[in-house]
Motif scaffolding. Structure first.
Motif, PDB file in Angstrom:
ATOM      1  N   THR A 169       6.635  12.050   3.124  1.00  0.00           N
ATOM      2  CA  THR A 169       6.039  10.986   3.939  1.00  0.00           C
ATOM      3  C   THR A 169       6.614  10.991   5.348  1.00  0.00           C
ATOM      4  OG1 THR A 169       5.711   9.622   1.965  1.00  0.00           O
ATOM      5  CG2 THR A 169       5.663   8.495   4.096  1.00  0.00           C
ATOM      6  N   ALA A 170       7.916  11.221   5.454  1.00  0.00           N
ATOM      7  CA  ALA A 170       8.570  11.261   6.764  1.00  0.00           C
ATOM      8  C   ALA A 170       7.959  12.355   7.644  1.00  0.00           C
ATOM      9  CB  ALA A 170      10.068  11.501   6.590  1.00  0.00           C
ATOM     10  N   LYS A 171       7.739  13.514   7.060  1.00  0.00           N
ATOM     11  CA  LYS A 171       7.154  14.621   7.827  1.00  0.00           C
ATOM     12  C   LYS A 171       5.717  14.303   8.220  1.00  0.00           C
ATOM     13  CE  LYS A 171      10.131  18.239   5.946  1.00  0.00           C
ATOM     14  NZ  LYS A 171      10.230  19.465   5.094  1.00  0.00           N
ATOM     15  N   ALA A 172       4.974  13.661   7.315  1.00  0.00           N
ATOM     16  CA  ALA A 172       3.588  13.313   7.616  1.00  0.00           C
ATOM     17  C   ALA A 172       3.502  12.311   8.766  1.00  0.00           C
ATOM     18  CB  ALA A 172       2.914  12.744   6.370  1.00  0.00           C
TER      19      ALA A 172
ATOM     20  N   MET B  61       9.328   3.884  -2.976  1.00  0.00           N
ATOM     21  CA  MET B  61       9.608   4.986  -2.052  1.00  0.00           C
ATOM     22  C   MET B  61       9.323   6.322  -2.734  1.00  0.00           C
ATOM     23  SD  MET B  61      12.020   7.526  -1.513  1.00  0.00           S
ATOM     24  CE  MET B  61      13.240   6.905  -2.668  1.00  0.00           C
ATOM     25  N   SER B  62       9.714   6.470  -3.977  1.00  0.00           N
ATOM     26  CA  SER B  62       9.492   7.725  -4.692  1.00  0.00           C
ATOM     27  C   SER B  62       8.008   8.000  -4.913  1.00  0.00           C
ATOM     28  CB  SER B  62      10.226   7.714  -6.039  1.00  0.00           C
ATOM     29  OG  SER B  62       9.609   6.823  -6.955  1.00  0.00           O
ATOM     30  N   LYS B  63       7.198   6.950  -4.849  1.00  0.00           N
ATOM     31  CA  LYS B  63       5.748   7.094  -5.024  1.00  0.00           C
ATOM     32  C   LYS B  63       5.000   7.244  -3.710  1.00  0.00           C
ATOM     33  CE  LYS B  63       5.641   6.928  -9.485  1.00  0.00           C
ATOM     34  NZ  LYS B  63       5.193   8.100 -10.265  1.00  0.00           N
ATOM     35  N   GLY B  64       5.749   7.337  -2.595  1.00  0.00           N
ATOM     36  CA  GLY B  64       5.089   7.652  -1.330  1.00  0.00           C
ATOM     37  C   GLY B  64       5.398   6.759  -0.155  1.00  0.00           C
ATOM     38  N   LEU B  65       6.053   5.605  -0.374  1.00  0.00           N
ATOM     39  CA  LEU B  65       6.467   4.813   0.782  1.00  0.00           C
ATOM     40  C   LEU B  65       7.599   5.537   1.506  1.00  0.00           C
ATOM     41  CD1 LEU B  65       6.285   1.092  -0.350  1.00  0.00           C
ATOM     42  CD2 LEU B  65       4.496   2.610   0.485  1.00  0.00           C
ATOM     43  N   LEU B  66       7.805   5.213   2.760  1.00  0.00           N
ATOM     44  CA  LEU B  66       8.708   6.003   3.595  1.00  0.00           C
ATOM     45  C   LEU B  66      10.179   5.899   3.200  1.00  0.00           C
ATOM     46  CD1 LEU B  66       9.345   7.783   6.043  1.00  0.00           C
ATOM     47  CD2 LEU B  66       9.353   5.689   7.449  1.00  0.00           C
ATOM     48  N   MET B  67      10.704   4.684   3.111  1.00  0.00           N
ATOM     49  CA  MET B  67      12.137   4.557   2.910  1.00  0.00           C
ATOM     50  C   MET B  67      12.496   3.338   2.066  1.00  0.00           C
ATOM     51  SD  MET B  67      13.613   3.142   6.578  1.00  0.00           S
ATOM     52  CE  MET B  67      15.225   2.738   5.906  1.00  0.00           C
TER      53      MET B  67
ATOM     54  N   ILE C  61      -2.948   4.575   1.560  1.00  0.00           N
ATOM     55  CA  ILE C  61      -3.614   3.770   2.589  1.00  0.00           C
ATOM     56  C   ILE C  61      -2.745   3.660   3.842  1.00  0.00           C
ATOM     57  CG2 ILE C  61      -4.431   1.443   3.171  1.00  0.00           C
ATOM     58  CD1 ILE C  61      -5.298   1.168   0.226  1.00  0.00           C
ATOM     59  N   LEU C  62      -1.455   3.442   3.647  1.00  0.00           N
ATOM     60  CA  LEU C  62      -0.546   3.329   4.790  1.00  0.00           C
ATOM     61  C   LEU C  62      -0.484   4.634   5.568  1.00  0.00           C
ATOM     62  CD1 LEU C  62       2.406   1.342   3.165  1.00  0.00           C
ATOM     63  CD2 LEU C  62       0.678   0.459   4.753  1.00  0.00           C
ATOM     64  N   LEU C  63      -0.409   5.726   4.846  1.00  0.00           N
ATOM     65  CA  LEU C  63      -0.316   7.028   5.507  1.00  0.00           C
ATOM     66  C   LEU C  63      -1.605   7.349   6.265  1.00  0.00           C
ATOM     67  CD1 LEU C  63       1.826   9.165   5.824  1.00  0.00           C
ATOM     68  CD2 LEU C  63       0.872  10.366   3.852  1.00  0.00           C
ATOM     69  N   ASN C  64      -2.735   6.998   5.674  1.00  0.00           N
ATOM     70  CA  ASN C  64      -4.023   7.228   6.344  1.00  0.00           C
ATOM     71  C   ASN C  64      -4.127   6.433   7.645  1.00  0.00           C
ATOM     72  OD1 ASN C  64      -4.887   8.976   4.376  1.00  0.00           O
ATOM     73  ND2 ASN C  64      -6.077   7.451   3.255  1.00  0.00           N
ATOM     74  N   ASN C  65      -3.370   5.346   7.723  1.00  0.00           N
ATOM     75  CA  ASN C  65      -3.375   4.519   8.932  1.00  0.00           C
ATOM     76  C   ASN C  65      -2.128   4.735   9.786  1.00  0.00           C
ATOM     77  OD1 ASN C  65      -5.752   2.332   8.868  1.00  0.00           O
ATOM     78  ND2 ASN C  65      -5.111   2.725   6.763  1.00  0.00           N
ATOM     79  N   ASN C  66      -1.366   5.784   9.452  1.00  0.00           N
ATOM     80  CA  ASN C  66      -0.158   6.159  10.203  1.00  0.00           C
ATOM     81  C   ASN C  66       0.836   5.004  10.310  1.00  0.00           C
ATOM     82  OD1 ASN C  66       1.179   8.323  11.545  1.00  0.00           O
ATOM     83  ND2 ASN C  66       0.793   7.333  13.514  1.00  0.00           N
ATOM     84  N   LEU C  67       1.006   4.269   9.206  1.00  0.00           N
ATOM     85  CA  LEU C  67       1.899   3.114   9.187  1.00  0.00           C
ATOM     86  C   LEU C  67       3.165   3.416   8.394  1.00  0.00           C
ATOM     87  CD1 LEU C  67      -0.708   0.289   8.533  1.00  0.00           C
ATOM     88  CD2 LEU C  67       0.586   0.649  10.649  1.00  0.00           C
ATOM     89  N   PRO C  68       4.332   3.264   9.010  1.00  0.00           N
ATOM     90  CA  PRO C  68       5.591   3.466   8.291  1.00  0.00           C
ATOM     91  C   PRO C  68       5.862   2.287   7.344  1.00  0.00           C
ATOM     92  CG  PRO C  68       6.057   2.670  10.476  1.00  0.00           C
ATOM     93  CD  PRO C  68       4.568   2.884  10.420  1.00  0.00           C
ATOM     94  N   SER C  69       6.755   2.503   6.405  1.00  0.00           N
ATOM     95  CA  SER C  69       7.011   1.455   5.409  1.00  0.00           C
ATOM     96  C   SER C  69       8.457   1.486   4.941  1.00  0.00           C
ATOM     97  CB  SER C  69       6.079   1.646   4.206  1.00  0.00           C
ATOM     98  OG  SER C  69       6.161   2.978   3.704  1.00  0.00           O
ATOM     99  N   VAL C  70       8.903   0.316   4.491  1.00  0.00           N
ATOM    100  CA  VAL C  70      10.239   0.195   3.923  1.00  0.00           C
ATOM    101  C   VAL C  70      10.103  -0.618   2.638  1.00  0.00           C
ATOM    102  CG1 VAL C  70      10.709  -1.820   5.381  1.00  0.00           C
ATOM    103  CG2 VAL C  70      12.603  -0.601   4.294  1.00  0.00           C
ATOM    104  N   SER C  71      10.792  -0.187   1.605  1.00  0.00           N
ATOM    105  CA  SER C  71      10.684  -0.828   0.297  1.00  0.00           C
ATOM    106  C   SER C  71      12.014  -1.431  -0.128  1.00  0.00           C
ATOM    107  CB  SER C  71      10.223   0.200  -0.754  1.00  0.00           C
ATOM    108  OG  SER C  71      10.242  -0.364  -2.043  1.00  0.00           O
TER     109      SER C  71
END
Length: 329
Positions: free
Chosen positions: A309-312, A258-264, A242-252
């Protein structure tokens, strides 16, 4: 999920030989002998929900025991996020054959403490053990001790803002039934206030609420902060999508999400966290009184970036602010 280890031939011979020896010695000596590998050690494990971070904490615990040559049989009860089971499931481990119990996540540890007042308990993945009622203080231990996974939201966000300085509003989800998360929400609010950020917070009741709850704030936030919330973490791939579809970065706050797709992440490595908890268990198995085994803060953390995710998101991985980060594929 079961971690059942077959007894080696050497251990069987040791057990047969031990049965021929007259019973004697105190219980502490018997436990020390078991820890030395003379016999199999049974350990009950209670995990709150199946998600990568808690699974890693169990794996790290198991591997550390192996490294020390302890012939351990870990029997895992996964509560699947059902709070009604927190005080009933631990009863399985109240027999003397279980040398101790390893409780992973705050609800698991709280339930184990209530259900097993006469059993030594090691906890992990607990943010505030004092607030959760597990211990009076790190150096005031009864029959429960362990390793907390508290991280500073402010420290995480300060690092994140070096990469995304234009972020003004942070969003997060949390489970309303997890004491672990309530503590973190207060820490996040304070951090955002000190950093001049707005924060959008949505509480959920169960994993089925995650997708809809997140969709309600995606148009209000510039980035997402993931707590070490077990219910939300179990839906990590959904959150990440959902975050990626909305072009939203994330920190965990921990690397599992993060290993499941969040950015960092610049937080807890739960595999190492589990090994640290095992070090406390080893002291008890070797005969040390749990009252002398003080609770600890998590020791190991690292900055990690999900490369895909970073590249996306179009993030420059050659940025000076990422020079010390580990890329995770």
């Amino acid at each position: 999920m079961k971690y059942l280890k077959k007894v080696s031939k050497l251990a069987v011979i040791g057990l047969m030989a031990a049965s021929l020896v007259a019973c004697g010695g105190n219980k502490k000596a018997e436990t020390a002998d078991a820890a030395a590998g003379d016999e199999q050690v049974k350990i009950g494990v209670i995990s709150y929900i199946e998600q990568v971070s808690l699974d890693n904490a169990i794996k790290g615990f198991e591997d550390r025991l192996k490294e020390e040559g302890i012939n351990a049989q870990l029997e895992v009860e996964n509560l699947q996020g059902d709070n009604a089971l927190t005080t009933t499931a631990p009863k399985k481990f109240e027999g003397d054959e279980y040398k101790l119990v390893y409780a992973v996540a705050t609800p698991s540890a709280q339930g184990a403490k209530t259900a097993l007042p006469n059993k030594n308990i090691i906890y992990a993945a607990v943010t505030d053990p004092v607030e959760a009622g597990l211990i009076e203080a790190p150096d005031k231990i009864d029959h429960v001790t362990g390793v907390n996974d508290a991280v500073s939201a402010k420290t995480q966000l300060e690092s994140f803002l070096k990469i995304y300085p234009d972020v003004k509003t942070i969003g997060t989800l949390y489970s309303t039934s997890e004491a672990n998360s309530l503590v973190q929400i207060e820490d996040l609010k304070k951090a955002c206030d000190e950093l001049g950020l707005k924060v959008e917070i949505v509480g959920i009741n169960n994993i089925n609420d995650v997708s809809q709850a997140l969709q309600t704030i995606t148009n209000k936030i510039d980035a997402y902060y993931a707590l070490t919330d077990n219910t939300v973490a179990s839906a990590g791939p959904i959150v990440a999508e959902i975050l990626l579809n909305n072009n939203l970065p994330s920190v965990s706050a921990e690397e599992g999400q993060m290993s499941k797709g969040l950015l960092m992440s610049e937080g807890v490595d739960y595999y190492e966290h589990g090994k640290q908890a095992a070090d406390l268990a080893i002291r008890i198995l070797n005969g040390e009184d749990i009252k002398n085994v003080h609770a600890e803060d998590n020791k190991k953390a690292a900055k990690k970036i999900n490369e895909k995710t970073a590249k996306a998101l179009g993030l420059d991985l050659n940025s000076e602010n990422l020079k010390d980060a580990e890329l995770v594929k």
